[in-house]
Design a protein around this motif. Structure first.
Motif, mmCIF file in Angstrom:
data_model
loop_
_atom_site.group_PDB
_atom_site.id
_atom_site.type_symbol
_atom_site.label_atom_id
_atom_site.label_comp_id
_atom_site.label_asym_id
_atom_site.label_seq_id
_atom_site.Cartn_x
_atom_site.Cartn_y
_atom_site.Cartn_z
ATOM 1 N N GLU A 152 -2.154 -0.458 -0.053
ATOM 2 C CA GLU A 152 -2.612 -1.652 0.655
ATOM 3 C C GLU A 152 -3.229 -1.206 1.970
ATOM 4 O O GLU A 152 -3.003 -0.091 2.444
ATOM 5 N N GLU A 153 -4.054 -2.066 2.554
ATOM 6 C CA GLU A 153 -4.675 -1.743 3.835
ATOM 7 C C GLU A 153 -3.584 -1.580 4.897
ATOM 8 O O GLU A 153 -2.677 -2.401 4.995
ATOM 9 N N PRO A 154 -3.638 -0.514 5.674
ATOM 10 C CA PRO A 154 -2.543 -0.256 6.621
ATOM 11 C C PRO A 154 -2.445 -1.319 7.701
ATOM 12 O O PRO A 154 -3.455 -1.815 8.206
ATOM 13 N N SER A 155 -1.215 -1.644 8.062
ATOM 14 C CA SER A 155 -0.993 -2.628 9.119
ATOM 15 C C SER A 155 -1.154 -2.005 10.496
ATOM 16 O O SER A 155 -1.234 -2.713 11.495
ATOM 17 N N VAL A 156 -1.219 -0.670 10.552
ATOM 18 C CA VAL A 156 -1.302 0.016 11.849
ATOM 19 C C VAL A 156 -2.749 0.170 12.323
ATOM 20 O O VAL A 156 -3.005 0.815 13.330
ATOM 21 N N SER A 213 3.449 2.363 2.048
ATOM 22 C CA SER A 213 2.181 1.988 1.401
ATOM 23 C C SER A 213 1.052 2.984 1.646
ATOM 24 O O SER A 213 -0.066 2.759 1.198
ATOM 25 N N THR A 243 4.674 6.931 4.033
ATOM 26 C CA THR A 243 5.151 5.618 4.447
ATOM 27 C C THR A 243 5.223 4.761 3.187
ATOM 28 O O THR A 243 4.762 5.184 2.123
ATOM 29 N N ALA A 297 -5.646 6.029 10.658
ATOM 30 C CA ALA A 297 -5.593 4.680 11.239
ATOM 31 C C ALA A 297 -5.463 4.781 12.755
ATOM 32 O O ALA A 297 -6.192 5.528 13.390
ATOM 33 N N GLU A 356 -7.302 0.013 11.242
ATOM 34 C CA GLU A 356 -8.307 0.230 10.217
ATOM 35 C C GLU A 356 -8.027 1.529 9.473
ATOM 36 O O GLU A 356 -7.486 2.475 10.026
#
Length: 530
Positions: free
Chosen positions: A121-125, A99, A97, A71, A127
């Motif tokens: 889930e799609e990482p918040s940090v 997720s 982490t 990411a 793409e």
């Protein structure tokens, strides 16, 4: 196979780096000696999971500006390292982490990083991608597409902050893309040093065999080498979760062979979500009905996984090894969907499933282009993947007239921009009045909800509803594939007459925009039939 595991505690080593295969802890960071002839030495940050150093043949390939990471960097993670003994010796770094769990595996004697990423889930940090940020002085070039994505020393931008001008040519990281089905090896390199991504079936990514994404970019400050898993760039499917990989970052002195890669041993290292070959199944069969001159492609997909393969010239095929489950099975005429069925895949079993094209014969009056799901036969399509439409190397974009039976296909612009190339006029002659007919317009991609609006002689067709929007710029970032809408317009009797006739096609949208960012559609084919 029995594995012996040796954990690496934070206090176990002095600051001396190992001189042979293994891992040591140096000031809270993990230093991995691959024990390879090229003396690969990799340092992983013990707090963030960033790769801080890649020493190869005595060269520091890692950029000093930022680390290489998943990411945009995890920031913080629980990072552990262990040595495993199986059919070979391995060092395995695990970065956890809530997720996302990222794995870095180094196999004794090899100059490779075997990477995999498990997500719920799609990482918040940022793409979901892996990005190796490398020294542009040592690795300035990009393979296989050369300078089209090298943006170093740019003179300015032509669109946003990611399409640049260099020596009068437009360039962007987007122009490094390749279709997933063909994207096996891409590299950044010098004359004697190569850093390459070697990619397996992208079973947990989304978008299918013809999806494209960013592969590389020399931006001056550093050269970036990518593997994009989920990005949102002209994304036509929901993101898939689970394990992405293994994918391989290989250091070498030339372009490595993808055919030489073997990851059958990967089940020995205990990676979350990994499904070994013994627990997978396959589909075999024969695809039929695809005419000569088109590729025959098979595609399997469900919410958890996707796979694809080319059929042999006689139509026979064998799928990759697949996770068990129920799959949609799609047959493509190059990139145009020709048939769909369903098939169940069982572990350790081979299922036979033939599939025939469902494209029915038609009484065609004329056809412009080919039903292949691509704009490649039309004007500027041969350049669009590797440059911006405004590039001086492009042919002019303007409304055009195509005379059936007389004009070349490149007289038709590959994209109908509402503000630039609309309308496209197709002129043709009929020997007698034609009764009811169907005008079919195929598109591969729509921007800003655009769809074709047609006029046949004095008859105005009913405008279709807005196309499904993709949250991406499309044509200007080297993309041509979206949902692939096909529009049929029922032309009433009495409209098509003996003598000269014209069809006018424009890009229609309720959205605003100007120039190359005005609403547009990319053309696949246009056909008049009864």
């Amino acid at each position: 196979m029995l594995l012996l595991v040796f954990l690496v505690p934070i206090f176990a080593f002095t600051s001396d780096v190992l001189a042979a295969f293994g891992v040591s802890n140096v000031n809270g960071n993990y230093v991995i000696d691959a024990g390879s002839p090229e003396e690969l030495l990799v340092t992983v940050n013990g707090q963030s999971c960033d790769i801080q150093s890649i020493l190869f043949l005595g060269n520091e390939l890692q950029s000093s500006t930022k680390g290489s990471h998943i990411a945009s960097g995890l920031g913080t993670a629980t990072v552990t390292a262990e040595t495993l003994q199986g059919s070979s010796n391995y060092v395995k770094v695990t970065c956890e982490t809530p997720s996302l769990t990222h794995f870095i595996v180094v196999r004794e004697g090899e100059s490779k990083l075997y990477l995999s990423t498990y997500v719920t889930e799609e990482p918040s940090v940022g793409e979901l991608r892996f990005i190796a940020r490398l020294d542009s002085r040592l690795l300035p070039y990009e393979y296989p597409f050369g300078e089209c994505s090298t943006t170093a020393d740019s003179d300015g931008t032509v669109e946003g902050s990611d399409v640049f001008v260099v020596d009068g040519e437009t360039r962007s990281k987007f122009y490094s893309s390749e279709r997933f089905i063909d994207d096996h090896v891409h590299c950044v390199h010098s004359d004697s040093l190569y850093a390459c991504m070697l990619l397996p079936q992208k079973e947990s990514s989304s978008g299918g065999p013809f999806f494209r994404d960013i592969n590389s970019n020399n931006g001056g400050e550093m050269t970036a080498l990518y593997f994009y898993m989920n990005s949102g760039h002209d994304q036509t499917e929901a993101y898939r979760m689970g394990l992405h990989g293994p994918y391989v970052l290989q250091l070498s002195t030339d372009v490595p062979s993808f055919d030489d890669q073997d990851v059958s041993w990967y089940e020995e290292v205990g990676v979350t979500g990994f499904v070994p070959d013994s627990e997978r199944g396959q589909v075999t069969g024969r695809a039929s009905g695809i005419p000569d001159g088109f590729e025959t492609v098979l595609h399997w997909k469900n919410d958890e996984a996707q796979y694809w393969t080319y059929a042999s010239p006689d139509g026979t095929f064998t799928s990759p090894l697949m996770k068990p489950g129920q799959y949609d099975m799609v047959l493509y005429q190059t990139e145009f969907a020709a048939a769909t069925s369903s098939v169940r895949v069982a572990a350790a079993a081979t299922t036979t499933a033939d599939l025939a094209s469902g494209i029915a014969p038609r009484d065609t009056v004329w056809q412009v282009g080919a039903w292949d799901g691509q704009p490649t036969r039309f004007g500027n399509a041969g350049r669009q993947l590797r440059m911006h439409p405004s590039d001086a190397r492009m042919a002019p974009w303007a409304p055009a007239t195509y005379a059936v039976g007389a004009s070349a296909l490149d007289a038709v612009p590959m994209a109908l921009f509402a503000d630039l190339t609309s309308p496209l006029t197709v002129s043709f002659s009929l020997p007698a009045d034609l009764g009811p007919a169907t005008l079919r317009v195929g598109t591969t991609l729509s921007y800003a909800g655009a769809r074709p609006s047609v006029r046949v002689n004095d008859w105005q067709g009913e405008d279709p509803p807005a196309a499904q929007k993709l949250d991406s710029r499309g044509v200007t970032r080297g993309a041509y594939r979206g949902f692939g809408e096909v529009y049929d317009f029922d032309v009433p009797s009495g409209v098509l007459v003996a003598g000269q006739n014209t069809v006018s096609i424009s890009a229609l949208s309720g959205s605003s925009g100007s120039g190359f960012l005005s609403p547009n559609v990319v053309l696949d084919a246009i056909e008049l039939f009864q």
